[in-house]
Design an enzyme around this catalytic site. Structure first.
Site, PDB file in Angstrom:
ATOM      1  N   TYR A 106       0.868  -1.192   0.000  1.00 49.04           N
ATOM      2  CA  TYR A 106       0.000   0.000   0.000  1.00 49.04           C
ATOM      3  C   TYR A 106       0.901   1.237   0.000  1.00 49.04           C
ATOM      4  CZ  TYR A 106      -4.256   2.483   1.510  1.00 49.04           C
ATOM      5  OH  TYR A 106      -5.332   3.322   1.606  1.00 49.04           O
ATOM      6  N   ARG A 159      -6.073  10.286 -10.906  1.00 52.42           N
ATOM      7  CA  ARG A 159      -5.490  10.977  -9.737  1.00 52.42           C
ATOM      8  C   ARG A 159      -4.988   9.909  -8.784  1.00 52.42           C
ATOM      9  NH1 ARG A 159      -5.554  10.032  -5.065  1.00 52.42           N
ATOM     10  NH2 ARG A 159      -7.453  10.755  -4.102  1.00 52.42           N
ATOM     11  N   LYS A 177      -5.706  -1.826  -2.828  1.00 57.54           N
ATOM     12  CA  LYS A 177      -6.849  -1.620  -1.920  1.00 57.54           C
ATOM     13  C   LYS A 177      -7.511  -2.963  -1.617  1.00 57.54           C
ATOM     14  CE  LYS A 177      -7.110   2.976  -1.505  1.00 57.54           C
ATOM     15  NZ  LYS A 177      -7.292   3.764  -0.285  1.00 57.54           N
ATOM     16  N   GLU A 248     -12.245   4.805  -6.704  1.00 60.61           N
ATOM     17  CA  GLU A 248     -10.947   5.132  -6.101  1.00 60.61           C
ATOM     18  C   GLU A 248     -10.083   5.958  -7.055  1.00 60.61           C
ATOM     19  OE1 GLU A 248     -10.134   3.807  -2.846  1.00 60.61           O
ATOM     20  OE2 GLU A 248      -8.663   5.422  -3.028  1.00 60.61           O
ATOM     21  N   ASP A 249      -9.535   7.036  -6.534  1.00 61.99           N
ATOM     22  CA  ASP A 249      -8.543   7.839  -7.237  1.00 61.99           C
ATOM     23  C   ASP A 249      -9.003   8.345  -8.607  1.00 61.99           C
ATOM     24  OD1 ASP A 249      -7.177   7.408  -4.923  1.00 61.99           O
ATOM     25  OD2 ASP A 249      -5.362   6.624  -5.842  1.00 61.99           O
ATOM     26  N   ASP A 271     -14.049   6.250  -1.890  1.00 65.66           N
ATOM     27  CA  ASP A 271     -13.126   6.123  -0.765  1.00 65.66           C
ATOM     28  C   ASP A 271     -12.391   7.434  -0.471  1.00 65.66           C
ATOM     29  OD1 ASP A 271     -11.678   4.640   1.151  1.00 65.66           O
ATOM     30  OD2 ASP A 271     -10.041   4.359  -0.262  1.00 65.66           O
ATOM     31  N   ASP A 272     -12.025   8.166  -1.515  1.00 61.32           N
ATOM     32  CA  ASP A 272     -11.259   9.405  -1.308  1.00 61.32           C
ATOM     33  C   ASP A 272     -12.123  10.498  -0.700  1.00 61.32           C
ATOM     34  OD1 ASP A 272      -8.757   8.476  -2.583  1.00 61.32           O
ATOM     35  OD2 ASP A 272     -10.103   8.245  -4.284  1.00 61.32           O
ATOM     36  N   ASN A 421      -0.638  11.580   0.191  1.00 64.56           N
ATOM     37  CA  ASN A 421       0.167  10.391  -0.106  1.00 64.56           C
ATOM     38  C   ASN A 421       0.790  10.521  -1.488  1.00 64.56           C
ATOM     39  OD1 ASN A 421      -0.732   9.051   2.280  1.00 64.56           O
ATOM     40  ND2 ASN A 421      -2.673   8.665   1.261  1.00 64.56           N
ATOM     41  N   ASN A 465      -5.215   7.195   7.607  1.00 64.78           N
ATOM     42  CA  ASN A 465      -5.417   6.737   6.233  1.00 64.78           C
ATOM     43  C   ASN A 465      -6.735   5.976   6.163  1.00 64.78           C
ATOM     44  OD1 ASN A 465      -5.140   4.848   3.860  1.00 64.78           O
ATOM     45  ND2 ASN A 465      -3.268   6.025   3.653  1.00 64.78           N
TER      46      ASN A 465
HETATM   47  N1  LIG Z   1      -4.771   9.874   4.039  1.00 64.99           N
HETATM   48  C1  LIG Z   1      -5.709   9.382   3.270  1.00 64.99           C
HETATM   49  O1  LIG Z   1      -6.390   8.427   3.626  1.00 64.99           O
HETATM   50  C2  LIG Z   1      -5.977   9.997   1.952  1.00 64.99           C
HETATM   51  C3  LIG Z   1      -5.119  10.900   1.390  1.00 64.99           C
HETATM   52  N2  LIG Z   1      -5.411  11.435   0.174  1.00 64.99           N
HETATM   53  C4  LIG Z   1      -4.399  12.303  -0.420  1.00 64.99           C
HETATM   54  O2  LIG Z   1      -4.876  13.616  -0.513  1.00 64.99           O
HETATM   55  C5  LIG Z   1      -4.375  14.220  -1.693  1.00 64.99           C
HETATM   56  C6  LIG Z   1      -5.528  14.826  -2.452  1.00 64.99           C
HETATM   57  O3  LIG Z   1      -6.462  13.842  -2.829  1.00 64.99           O
HETATM   58  P1  LIG Z   1      -7.828  14.301  -3.518  1.00 64.99           P
HETATM   59  O4  LIG Z   1      -8.527  15.303  -2.713  1.00 64.99           O
HETATM   60  O5  LIG Z   1      -8.566  13.090  -3.897  1.00 64.99           O
HETATM   61  O6  LIG Z   1      -7.260  14.991  -4.837  1.00 64.99           O
HETATM   62  P2  LIG Z   1      -7.929  16.177  -5.646  1.00 64.99           P
HETATM   63  O7  LIG Z   1      -7.147  16.322  -6.889  1.00 64.99           O
HETATM   64  O8  LIG Z   1      -9.392  15.968  -5.725  1.00 64.99           O
HETATM   65  O9  LIG Z   1      -7.688  17.447  -4.699  1.00 64.99           O
HETATM   66  C7  LIG Z   1      -6.439  18.033  -4.496  1.00 64.99           C
HETATM   67  C8  LIG Z   1      -6.671  19.530  -4.465  1.00 64.99           C
HETATM   68  O10 LIG Z   1      -5.463  20.161  -4.096  1.00 64.99           O
HETATM   69  C9  LIG Z   1      -5.368  21.333  -4.868  1.00 64.99           C
HETATM   70  N3  LIG Z   1      -4.015  21.859  -4.906  1.00 64.99           N
HETATM   71  C10 LIG Z   1      -3.014  21.541  -5.748  1.00 64.99           C
HETATM   72  N4  LIG Z   1      -1.934  22.294  -5.477  1.00 64.99           N
HETATM   73  C11 LIG Z   1      -2.260  23.086  -4.446  1.00 64.99           C
HETATM   74  C12 LIG Z   1      -1.576  24.070  -3.709  1.00 64.99           C
HETATM   75  N5  LIG Z   1      -0.319  24.390  -4.000  1.00 64.99           N
HETATM   76  N6  LIG Z   1      -2.221  24.703  -2.710  1.00 64.99           N
HETATM   77  C13 LIG Z   1      -3.491  24.377  -2.401  1.00 64.99           C
HETATM   78  N7  LIG Z   1      -4.197  23.444  -3.070  1.00 64.99           N
HETATM   79  C14 LIG Z   1      -3.591  22.802  -4.075  1.00 64.99           C
HETATM   80  C15 LIG Z   1      -5.899  20.914  -6.228  1.00 64.99           C
HETATM   81  O11 LIG Z   1      -6.250  22.039  -7.035  1.00 64.99           O
HETATM   82  C16 LIG Z   1      -7.092  20.069  -5.815  1.00 64.99           C
HETATM   83  O12 LIG Z   1      -8.271  20.840  -5.687  1.00 64.99           O
HETATM   84  C17 LIG Z   1      -3.601  13.146  -2.432  1.00 64.99           C
HETATM   85  O13 LIG Z   1      -2.233  13.311  -2.191  1.00 64.99           O
HETATM   86  C18 LIG Z   1      -4.083  11.867  -1.836  1.00 64.99           C
HETATM   87  O14 LIG Z   1      -3.094  10.878  -1.830  1.00 64.99           O
HETATM   88  C19 LIG Z   1      -6.569  11.185  -0.484  1.00 64.99           C
HETATM   89  C20 LIG Z   1      -7.454  10.281   0.020  1.00 64.99           C
HETATM   90  C21 LIG Z   1      -7.186   9.574   1.250  1.00 64.99           C
HETATM   91  C1  LIG Z   2      -5.232   6.669   0.662  1.00 68.41           C
HETATM   92  C2  LIG Z   2      -5.874   7.077  -0.558  1.00 68.41           C
HETATM   93  O1  LIG Z   2      -6.958   6.630  -0.882  1.00 68.41           O
HETATM   94  C3  LIG Z   2      -5.235   8.051  -1.406  1.00 68.41           C
HETATM   95  O2  LIG Z   2      -4.193   8.588  -1.038  1.00 68.41           O
HETATM   96  O3  LIG Z   2      -5.776   8.311  -2.479  1.00 68.41           O
HETATM   97 MG   LIG Z   3      -7.405   6.978  -2.920  1.00 72.39          MG
END
Ligand SMILES: NC(=O)C1=CN([C@@H]2O[C@H](COP(=O)(O)OP(=O)(O)OC[C@H]3O[C@@H](n4cnc5c(N)ncnc54)[C@H](O)[C@@H]3O)[C@@H](O)[C@H]2O)C=CC1
Ligand SMILES: CC(=O)C(=O)O
Ligand SMILES: [Mg+2]
Length: 568
Positions: A106, A159, A177, A248-249, A271-272, A421, A465
């Site tokens: 993962y 993504r 996953k 997912e993603d 999930d996101d 991540n 996470n």
């Molecule tokens: N810890 C966890 O369980 C999870 C972590 N994530 C992580 O969160 C991150 C985002 O995921 P999503 O929201 O699905 O992606 P997304 O693409 O939907 O959202 C990311 C947002 O960040 C914005 N962004 C980009 N550069 C930026 C900056 N310099 N300043 C402010 N905003 C900025 C983008 O315009 C976008 O709106 C990824 O790295 C993903 O791995 C996502 C889901 C679960």
């Molecule tokens: C953990 C997860 O779903 C992500 O980073 O997109």
């Molecule tokens: Mg994800």
């Protein structure tokens, strides 16, 4: 699913496979652990070395090999190959070594696995449904080997973690996953199906790579994309009316849109958006035990107004309302900052999923800003004085020293969660946050980080996470045949996870239970989710409340070699 007979012996599994075919089917292969009687019965003599082993020996042999590699991507490739060779052994190894192996199967290594997918590709797993094959989807799904499918994880690869568009390499994520669905959630692996929807890629490096395994075409968008998704969902519903479909993603322009379109048509969640929201809510509820400041008093700065940022804000808004804050005030507690700065009325056009969290213009009037035309994260932290800072932007280092230090002027124990991540995309490292705040911050990260040193002792960094919730959601939903995934079920998952926080009994302890206990955590989450589904009437067949826990526990798949009998 296998159950024991009344005399405690397992019923034999019928298989038409024998000889080389039996050894090359990962669901049935036992490798050197086939007994002599089985070798005789299934024509395996000579195809295997003579020594007869067992699962424990095989696990220790594979663990030794795994540890001898120099890099995690080699370990990832080795584990993927093992999964495609002998699933029972792969899951036994994973389950016995969850803490060590999760960072490989993962995040973070799965991210590199996606980037290298075309080079690592060896054997088929799951389904690649490409746009040119759109008229064949129903036929592809109809294959009898998919008869038992209960959980699908699907991506279009646009993504992938914080790594952007990985095209067909994104298939690494549904595979990873679902490995957790089984490894942590106890879902029978033959009930899981990873799917990649290949609508092309806009990743120029992939398109130019002669070894790229995906459909070499720019990404489809608009009506063609929507029609393709509709064809896919229709085919899934016809083939498996009660399947759990996890999105997912997907990129932010599709993630919430598709969730809203399909969430009342089948048993599905994103999930996101939702899984991340549930784990963030749970971890925050747990953090209240550490800071002593109730949820109803918190103010939130969220960097990244995408799927995760808006999903988290939506669920936390519900949690604030449940804690007695009125809905308008609750929404006003959220300051979402994207690329262009704070989301504020009149600054630009916002997507519908972002609109609930656009700040009213008068709120920012009179704020002192670094630059007059843009409200930065630092401006928000200085002026809005959030007590919680969440990073879901995929931007390494976005939580600067100035931002983090300013958080400590707002409250005694700021809550700081860089959730992006993989590790390389985290908004700050726990070590830096610890240093900049003089050890006052309550920290949660998306990917694993080494422990901090607190009071001279190692202190585990909580991994906030969604892996803490989605396997349990899958187990709960499938064990009772839930028909939908409701917001109430997501909140139940969050509250159940918060209720097993070690910090509940000791404010110096971790916010989340150890990774090694994810199998028990998943049963706890599953029970809460199933009870909530039951209370909302979202179950396909009648079941008594007091039967639910037993149903869940009996549904947990355990990796062990079952006896086989020859037959169709
Ligand atoms: N810890 C966890 O369980 C999870 C972590 N994530 C992580 O969160 C991150 C985002 O995921 P999503 O929201 O699905 O992606 P997304 O693409 O939907 O959202 C990311 C947002 O960040 C914005 N962004 C980009 N550069 C930026 C900056 N310099 N300043 C402010 N905003 C900025 C983008 O315009 C976008 O709106 C990824 O790295 C993903 O791995 C996502 C889901 C679960
Ligand atoms: C953990 C997860 O779903 C992500 O980073 O997109
Ligand atoms: Mg994800």
């Amino acid at each position: 699913m296998q159950t024991h007979t009344q005399d405690g012996r397992e019923p034999a599994v019928k298989t038409g496979l024998f000889g080389y075919q039996l050894l090359t089917d990962p669901r049935f292969n036992k490798g050197t652990a086939f007994s002599q009687a089985e070798r005789d019965q299934f024509e395996l003599n000579g195809l295997l070395p003579p020594a007869i082993g067992n699962l424990d020996e095989q696990v220790s042999r594979r663990l030794q090999v795994l540890r001898s590699f120099e890099t995690d991507i080699e370990r990832y490739a080795f584990l993927r190959d093992l999964q495609d060779t002998n699933e029972t052994l792969f899951f036994a190894l994973l389950i016995e070594n969850l803490e060590e192996l999760l960072p490989i199967v993962y995040t973070p290594t799965v991210g590199e696995g996606c980037e290298q997918f075309s080079r690592l590709y060896r054997k088929p797993r799951g389904l690649f449904l490409s746009y040119p094959q759109r008229s064949n989807i129903e036929r592809i799904l109809s294959h009898p080997s998919f008869d038992d499918v209960r959980v699908i994880v699907v991506t279009d690869g646009e993504r992938i973690l914080g790594l952007g568009d990985q095209g067909a390499g994104g298939m690494g994520i549904p595979i990873g996953k679902l490995a957790l669905y089984t490894g942590c959630g106890g879902i029978d692996p033959s009930a899981t199906l990873p799917i990649f929807l290949d609508v092309g890629t806009d990743n120029a490096a992939r398109l130019a790579d002669p070894l790229y395994i995906g459909w070499r075409h720019e990404r489809l968008r608009g009506q063609e994309y929507d029609d393709f998704i509709e064809t896919f969902v229709d085919a899934v519903r016809r083939r498996w009316p009660n399947v759990l479909l996890q999105w997912e993603d997907f990129a932010k322009n599709n993630a919430t849109r598709l969730l809203e379109r399909y969430r009342d048509r089948l048993c599905t969640f994103n999930d996101d958006v939702q899984g991340t929201a549930a784990v963030a809510t749970a971890t925050l509820l747990a953090a209240m035990n550490v800071t002593g400041r109730p949820l109803a008093e918190q103010r939130f700065a969220v960097l990244g107004a995408g799927s995760a940022g808006c999903g988290i804000s939506a669920q936390l808004t519900h949690a604030l309302v449940e804690a007695g804050v009125n809905a308008k005030e609750a929404r006003g507690r959220f300051f979402l900052i994207d690329r262009d700065g704070l989301q504020v009325e009149g600054a630009k056009e916002y997507a519908s999923f972002q609109r609930p969290f656009v700040q009213a213009a008068p709120v920012v009037q009179g704020w002192k800003l670094e630059q007059p035309d843009r409200i930065s994260l630092l401006d928000v932290v200085r002026n809005a004085k959030p007590t919680v800072l969440i990073g879901v932007s995929g931007q390494k280092g976005a939580f600067t020293q100035a931002v983090v230090k300013t958080m400590t002027t707002n409250c005694e124990r700021p809550i700081i969660f860089p959730l992006s991540n993989p590790t390389s995309r985290a908004e700050a490292t726990p070590e830096d946050i610890e240093h900049w705040t003089g050890g006052r911050a309550v920290i949660g990260t998306g990917s694993p980080f080494p422990p901090l040193t607190r009071d001279g002792k190692a202190f585990k960094v909580d991994q906030t996470n969604n892996s803490y919730v989605f396997p349990g959601i899958g187990l709960g939903v499938t064990a009772i045949d839930a028909t939908r995934v409701s917001d109430g079920m997501m909140m139940a998952a969050a509250r159940a996870l918060a209720a097993v926080s070690p910090a509940l009994g000791n404010s110096k302890d971790s916010l989340l239970p150890p990774i090694a206990s994810l199998r028990e955590v998943s049963v706890t989450v599953a029970l809460a989710v199933a009870l909530q589904a039951h209370s909302e009437g979202l179950v396909a067949h009648p079941v008594a409340t007091d039967e639910i826990e037993g149903l869940i526990r009996r549904a947990v798949w355990v990796p062990r070699y079952r006896p086989y009998t020859r037959g169709r």
